[in-house]
Design a protein around this motif. Structure first.
Motif, PDB file in Angstrom:
ATOM      1  N   LEU A 161      -4.423  -4.675   8.759  1.00  0.00           N
ATOM      2  CA  LEU A 161      -3.439  -3.702   8.272  1.00  0.00           C
ATOM      3  C   LEU A 161      -3.212  -3.832   6.770  1.00  0.00           C
ATOM      4  CD1 LEU A 161      -0.842  -3.754  11.196  1.00  0.00           C
ATOM      5  CD2 LEU A 161      -2.650  -2.075  10.748  1.00  0.00           C
ATOM      6  N   GLU A 162      -3.271  -5.058   6.243  1.00  0.00           N
ATOM      7  CA  GLU A 162      -3.133  -5.225   4.795  1.00  0.00           C
ATOM      8  C   GLU A 162      -4.304  -4.567   4.064  1.00  0.00           C
ATOM      9  OE1 GLU A 162      -0.608  -9.402   5.100  1.00  0.00           O
ATOM     10  OE2 GLU A 162      -2.720  -9.443   4.486  1.00  0.00           O
ATOM     11  N   VAL A 163      -5.503  -4.744   4.600  1.00  0.00           N
ATOM     12  CA  VAL A 163      -6.663  -4.084   3.994  1.00  0.00           C
ATOM     13  C   VAL A 163      -6.534  -2.566   4.133  1.00  0.00           C
ATOM     14  CG1 VAL A 163      -9.161  -3.738   4.173  1.00  0.00           C
ATOM     15  CG2 VAL A 163      -8.209  -6.044   4.297  1.00  0.00           C
ATOM     16  N   ALA A 164      -6.036  -2.083   5.273  1.00  0.00           N
ATOM     17  CA  ALA A 164      -5.841  -0.644   5.460  1.00  0.00           C
ATOM     18  C   ALA A 164      -4.926  -0.085   4.377  1.00  0.00           C
ATOM     19  CB  ALA A 164      -5.263  -0.366   6.851  1.00  0.00           C
ATOM     20  N   ALA A 165      -3.843  -0.810   4.086  1.00  0.00           N
ATOM     21  CA  ALA A 165      -2.907  -0.353   3.050  1.00  0.00           C
ATOM     22  C   ALA A 165      -3.570  -0.361   1.677  1.00  0.00           C
ATOM     23  CB  ALA A 165      -1.663  -1.240   3.048  1.00  0.00           C
ATOM     24  N   SER A 166      -4.278  -1.457   1.360  1.00  0.00           N
ATOM     25  CA  SER A 166      -4.943  -1.555   0.054  1.00  0.00           C
ATOM     26  C   SER A 166      -5.997  -0.469  -0.120  1.00  0.00           C
ATOM     27  CB  SER A 166      -5.594  -2.941  -0.094  1.00  0.00           C
ATOM     28  OG  SER A 166      -4.624  -3.964  -0.058  1.00  0.00           O
ATOM     29  N   ALA A 167      -6.782  -0.223   0.940  1.00  0.00           N
ATOM     30  CA  ALA A 167      -7.862   0.768   0.857  1.00  0.00           C
ATOM     31  C   ALA A 167      -7.317   2.182   0.772  1.00  0.00           C
ATOM     32  CB  ALA A 167      -8.777   0.628   2.072  1.00  0.00           C
ATOM     33  N   THR A 168      -6.256   2.453   1.509  1.00  0.00           N
ATOM     34  CA  THR A 168      -5.656   3.784   1.494  1.00  0.00           C
ATOM     35  C   THR A 168      -5.147   4.133   0.097  1.00  0.00           C
ATOM     36  OG1 THR A 168      -5.038   3.648   3.830  1.00  0.00           O
ATOM     37  CG2 THR A 168      -3.822   5.220   2.482  1.00  0.00           C
ATOM     38  N   LYS A 169      -4.542   3.147  -0.575  1.00  0.00           N
ATOM     39  CA  LYS A 169      -4.055   3.373  -1.937  1.00  0.00           C
ATOM     40  C   LYS A 169      -5.201   3.658  -2.911  1.00  0.00           C
ATOM     41  CE  LYS A 169      -1.421  -0.384  -2.111  1.00  0.00           C
ATOM     42  NZ  LYS A 169      -0.439  -1.381  -2.643  1.00  0.00           N
ATOM     43  N   GLU A 178      -7.709  -0.804  17.431  1.00  0.00           N
ATOM     44  CA  GLU A 178      -7.030  -1.975  17.986  1.00  0.00           C
ATOM     45  C   GLU A 178      -7.151  -1.969  19.508  1.00  0.00           C
ATOM     46  OE1 GLU A 178      -5.454  -5.057  19.197  1.00  0.00           O
ATOM     47  OE2 GLU A 178      -5.463  -4.906  17.012  1.00  0.00           O
ATOM     48  N   ALA A 179      -7.658  -3.066  20.065  1.00  0.00           N
ATOM     49  CA  ALA A 179      -7.880  -3.137  21.511  1.00  0.00           C
ATOM     50  C   ALA A 179      -6.578  -3.254  22.289  1.00  0.00           C
ATOM     51  CB  ALA A 179      -8.788  -4.320  21.835  1.00  0.00           C
ATOM     52  N   ALA A 180      -5.536  -3.832  21.689  1.00  0.00           N
ATOM     53  CA  ALA A 180      -4.258  -4.003  22.380  1.00  0.00           C
ATOM     54  C   ALA A 180      -3.469  -2.692  22.388  1.00  0.00           C
ATOM     55  CB  ALA A 180      -3.447  -5.114  21.719  1.00  0.00           C
ATOM     56  N   GLU A 181      -2.342  -2.724  23.067  1.00  0.00           N
ATOM     57  CA  GLU A 181      -1.553  -1.494  23.196  1.00  0.00           C
ATOM     58  C   GLU A 181      -0.622  -1.253  22.019  1.00  0.00           C
ATOM     59  OE1 GLU A 181       1.977  -3.266  26.110  1.00  0.00           O
ATOM     60  OE2 GLU A 181       0.290  -2.150  26.965  1.00  0.00           O
ATOM     61  N   ARG A 182      -0.514  -2.235  21.118  1.00  0.00           N
ATOM     62  CA  ARG A 182       0.261  -2.019  19.896  1.00  0.00           C
ATOM     63  C   ARG A 182      -0.255  -2.902  18.775  1.00  0.00           C
ATOM     64  NH1 ARG A 182       4.316  -5.924  19.584  1.00  0.00           N
ATOM     65  NH2 ARG A 182       4.782  -7.050  21.515  1.00  0.00           N
ATOM     66  N   LEU A 183       0.134  -2.567  17.544  1.00  0.00           N
ATOM     67  CA  LEU A 183      -0.299  -3.325  16.367  1.00  0.00           C
ATOM     68  C   LEU A 183       0.372  -4.697  16.324  1.00  0.00           C
ATOM     69  CD1 LEU A 183      -0.019  -0.503  13.653  1.00  0.00           C
ATOM     70  CD2 LEU A 183      -2.092  -1.252  14.850  1.00  0.00           C
ATOM     71  N   MET A 184      -0.329  -5.676  15.796  1.00  0.00           N
ATOM     72  CA  MET A 184       0.199  -7.037  15.625  1.00  0.00           C
ATOM     73  C   MET A 184       0.856  -7.563  16.892  1.00  0.00           C
ATOM     74  SD  MET A 184       1.667  -6.981  11.690  1.00  0.00           S
ATOM     75  CE  MET A 184       2.912  -5.723  11.972  1.00  0.00           C
ATOM     76  N   GLN A 185       0.322  -7.188  18.026  1.00  0.00           N
ATOM     77  CA  GLN A 185       0.961  -7.518  19.303  1.00  0.00           C
ATOM     78  C   GLN A 185       1.108  -9.015  19.526  1.00  0.00           C
ATOM     79  OE1 GLN A 185       0.049  -5.059  22.745  1.00  0.00           O
ATOM     80  NE2 GLN A 185      -0.329  -6.889  23.973  1.00  0.00           N
ATOM     81  N   ARG A 186       0.154  -9.788  19.011  1.00  0.00           N
ATOM     82  CA  ARG A 186       0.166 -11.235  19.259  1.00  0.00           C
ATOM     83  C   ARG A 186       1.321 -11.933  18.540  1.00  0.00           C
ATOM     84  NH1 ARG A 186      -2.514 -15.832  16.999  1.00  0.00           N
ATOM     85  NH2 ARG A 186      -3.288 -14.541  15.289  1.00  0.00           N
ATOM     86  N   VAL A 187       1.841 -11.335  17.464  1.00  0.00           N
ATOM     87  CA  VAL A 187       2.783 -12.071  16.620  1.00  0.00           C
ATOM     88  C   VAL A 187       4.162 -11.445  16.487  1.00  0.00           C
ATOM     89  CG1 VAL A 187       0.944 -13.099  15.257  1.00  0.00           C
ATOM     90  CG2 VAL A 187       1.916 -10.915  14.532  1.00  0.00           C
TER      91      VAL A 187
END
Length: 416
Positions: A161-169, A178-187
């Motif tokens: 997600l940090e790379v997504a933000a940097s690249a989008t800018k 993302e294979a899970a049902e939500r972002l950053m689900q593990r943490v």
């Protein structure tokens, strides 16, 4: 009477843990000779900017270094960079290096860190597929992030997600799978996941949850052209970043016969089974008096705290590791600060609202605050550190009440 020869402490690793240990030993005026062995050509450096402002080109390489190389050398310590530690001979207390040389040690500290978890799928070796773990990775990826290019990120955790933000800018078209049902689900909990889903979506990122990747399609000259999905279909890609976690680097320790289990096993003083060998940072599964069980943590805070404990152990001062873990992530104009581990909570309390400038989620178990996630709300993080460290019981209604100052919640042993 001849001067007694200095003993030698060898540190293997060049990341934050190794650098923090070397810096602490400098501050403590450690009398032994210290030799740091690093596989990369750089002195110890911080990795978090690699997915954020360094990737974006906002800071230079030198700013990543914890200290200039000259600081260590002027203090009489050696940096052996660009070489790899290949074997430990515990009986003779020697280390064999990749340049065919051998180092003798009296004390050895393993700060070997971790390596990226690779994706074993058809086409995974195509050109244009990247992993992000060191300066060279970030440099290579930055060259590819040009306006209009299509970047597909496999993994919706911190780094992805940090790379997504940097690249989008930078004007890159980004898709996150993302294979899970939500972002950053593990943490983190669902409120934080939902907030960042909305934040990235609003910035133009194509986020796809419950989406497993089965392979990569080739285009011209062996370059990646798409990512194939388990559900069928392909996501077109000019560049792919695989960000599916890391694996502790334990091969050196295992080959030396040191006990390992998802990390090098160490006690609360960072000692391994061998009294001459310590281990710190991402590579360890450690005894932290704050927890009831052994933990492995991937964070700068853990690296620094364990380094301080190791320095004390090396100096003959027994100061056990007893710190609440904390983490952070910067994405766009958002700073997420987290303290504690939210797994196994039985209650969540929301203070503020995701629509506000800042809000926080408090995680409780049996009435005690065990973790806090704060979004643009540093006071909640700072108060949360105290509440979590002291295992404080707090009335949930007081946590959510905006008329009650958070600072007031740290004045008593339990607040009901």
């Amino acid at each position: 009477m001849a001067n007694q020869q200095k003993e030698t402490t060898v540190i293997v690793g060049g990341g934050h843990a190794a650098g923090a240990l070397l810096t602490t030993l400098l501050q403590k005026k450690y009398q032994q000779e210290v030799i740091l062995v690093g596989e990369e050509p750089h002195p110890p450096y911080q990795r978090p900017p690699l997915s954020k402002n360094y990737l974006a080109g906002e800071v230079d390489q030198a700013s990543l270094y914890l200290k200039p190389r000259s600081v260590y050398e002027n203090a009489g310590h050696q940096l052996r960079l660009g070489v790899r530690a290949e074997q430990i001979d515990r009986d003779n207390r020697t280390i064999s290096l990749s340049d065919q040389s051998t180092l003798k040690y009296d004390r050895l500290v393993l700060a070997t860190g971790s390596h990226v978890r690779s994706l074993n799928a058809p086409g995974a070796d195509l050109e244009g597929i990247y992993y992000l773990h060191d300066i060279a990775d970030s440099d290579a990826l930055r060259e590819e992030l040009l306006p209009g290019k299509r970047l597909v990120i496999v993994g919706g955790g911190y780094i992805g997600l940090e790379v997504a933000a940097s690249a989008t800018k930078k004007g890159v078209n980004v898709t996150v799978l993302e294979a899970a049902e939500r972002l950053m689900q593990r943490v983190t909990g669902p409120e934080i996941s939902e907030f960042f889903y909305t934040k990235h979506s609003s910035a133009g990122v194509d986020l796809r949850l419950n989406t497993a990747v089965t392979g990569f399609e080739a285009g011209d000259q062996g370059h990646v052209a798409g990512v194939t999905l388990a559900s069928g279909g392909t996501v077109p890609a000019d560049i792919v970043l695989v960000s599916v976690g890391v694996v502790p680097e334990t091969a050196l320790a295992e080959a030396a016969g040191l006990p390992c289990d998802d990390g090098i096993i160490v006690d609360e003083f960072t000692r391994t089974e061998d009294p001459a060998i310590l281990a710190i940072g991402d590579c360890t599964r450690h005894r932290n008096l704050f927890f009831e069980k052994m933990q492995r943590l991937e964070s700068v805070a853990n690296a620094v705290d364990q380094a301080r404990t190791a320095a004390a152990t090396l100096m003959g001062e027994e100061k056990p590791y007893n710190s609440a873990p904390w983490f952070w992530s910067n994405q766009y104009d958002v700073r997420l600060q987290m303290v504690g581990l939210s797994q196994h909570h039985d209650q969540r309390v929301l203070r503020g609202s995701p629509e506000d400038k800042g809000f926080a989620v408090f995680y409780l178990r049996d009435g005690c605050v065990i973790a806090v996630d704060a979004v643009n709300l540093p006071i909640a993080f700072m108060v949360g550190k105290t509440l979590v460290q002291q295992r404080r019981q707090v009335n949930p209604e007081m946590l959510k009440d905006p008329d009650i100052e958070l600072k007031s919640l740290v004045s008593g042993q339990s607040i009901n």
